[in-house]
Write an enzyme that holds these catalytic residues in place. Sequence first.
Site, short mmCIF file in Angstrom:
data_model
loop_
_atom_site.label_atom_id
_atom_site.label_comp_id
_atom_site.label_asym_id
_atom_site.label_seq_id
_atom_site.Cartn_x
_atom_site.Cartn_y
_atom_site.Cartn_z
N CYS A 289 0.87 -1.29 0.02
CA CYS A 289 0.08 -0.03 0.02
C CYS A 289 1.05 1.02 0.00
O CYS A 289 1.88 1.10 0.54
CB CYS A 289 -0.94 -0.12 1.29
N GLU A 323 1.40 -3.94 -5.80
CA GLU A 323 0.46 -5.00 -5.42
C GLU A 323 -0.95 -4.53 -6.16
O GLU A 323 -1.07 -3.33 -6.26
CB GLU A 323 0.06 -5.04 -4.05
#
Length: 433
Positions: A289, A323
């Site tokens: 993140c 991601e």
Amino acid sequence: QEHEDEWPLAEILSVKEVSSRKLFYVHYIDFNKRLDEWVTGDRLDMKKLQFPKKEAKTPTKNGLPGSRPSSPEREVVSIGKTLPTPVQLKSFFFFFHKHMIISPGRKRKANCGGTDEDSQDSSDGIPTAPRMTGSLVSDRSHDDIVTRMKNIECIELGRHRLKPWYFSPYPQELTALPILYLCEFCLKYLKSLKCLQRHLTKCNLRHPPGNEIYRKGTISFFEIDGRKNKTYSQNLCLLAKCFLDHKTLYYDTDPFLFYVMTEYDSKGFHIVGYFSKEKESTEDYNVACILTLPPYQRRGYGKLLIEFSYELSKVEGKTGTPEKPLSDLGLLSYRSYWSQTILEILMDLKPDNGERPQITINEISEITSVKKEDVISTLQYLNLINYYKGQYILTLSEDIVEGHERAMQKRHLRIDPKCLHFTPKDWSKRGKW
Ligand code: ACO
Ligand code: ZN
């Protein structure tokens, strides 16, 4: 929508009454959830109200958050189409507090300490899997609606006031407050200014915990181990969740490292943004993140965080990729970073014995640590690939070159690899992180 002539379709998620006036929580279909808001009835065109069609019920999967079954609540309050189930972002863990959504009936003590000051220690921060227990397993729909709505009005963090964009699982009793106060150094949350002030007399942190692994000018990076600094990591994730809209799994902080970027002044090292990273990733993820806090956004810090993440990968001798899924702003930032990084390399290439310079995708990937797939998608996005006389060539038009030079002149914030003091660890050899 305010300041718009169009009337976009919206889904009503909730209704409440404030001073005998009805307020509706709306999500604008096809718009990012950041824009969701409470509106008064005069901002709805009730003549166009649509009731959702009955859907076939999907069975509730115990303990698996993220799927969105059709639910009684949704059928009653929603108008417009049902949004597709969002893809889950694997590693943003959600550690629900024991007293949140799961057991709304139970109350905590109301003083500073009782609410959460004492409970933000590692013992209480152990992730729980609330959906596995208690009655709400069979009432997922309620959670579903709750987690789709912003629950925190405002966060005070140092000299900034932040307006959250999305739901974050802070304890439920704190969601009614007009302002939630955070210690800007340890990120502990407190219910009032008084509690914060009391905390500040005891808290002697003036920078994030962990090791400072980079410093140039006023910019520093701290590396924080999610296992060693659990409370900080969890508090960071709670803050970050306010601006990250991903469905989540109940992951522990142990498998992650957190890289917090700060700006220094005489008062201390102030958090600007961060990214998290799995200690071991089988998918070559080098960022889980990533966030720039809103007061610092659109000033180049996001690309600085991204650049830093690739510098770490270079030291590790690996290629990496963020991601998936990326958010809308995440995609814009990565595209921009990849484009500039690849163009920088292409434009530095020198002719080879008077011949056209040559480079392979693998070479670009090795030099930049950008994963091959992202190099290819960027070349395609920039529309540089041409097929000419039986081979692929990259053509840099004048527009591209000039645009790139202009953009690079504006990119003042850069990582200086000489200021990075980082030795990667081989986590696979360590047994359990
Ligand atoms: N509108 C249009 N373009 C934008 C916007 C915006 N609101 N925000 C950033 N951009 C573009 C910028 O124009 C810039 O491109 P350019 O230099 O080519 O013009 C590029 O994105 C990066 O800008 P920065 O100023 O370096 O980035 P910023 O500090 O704003 O941070 C970030 C970008 C981290 C994505 C930030 O928007 C953020 O924290 N968003 C909320 C959390 C989020 O979505 N994170 C990514 C999730 S995906 C994942 O975590 C792997
Ligand atoms: Zn503190």
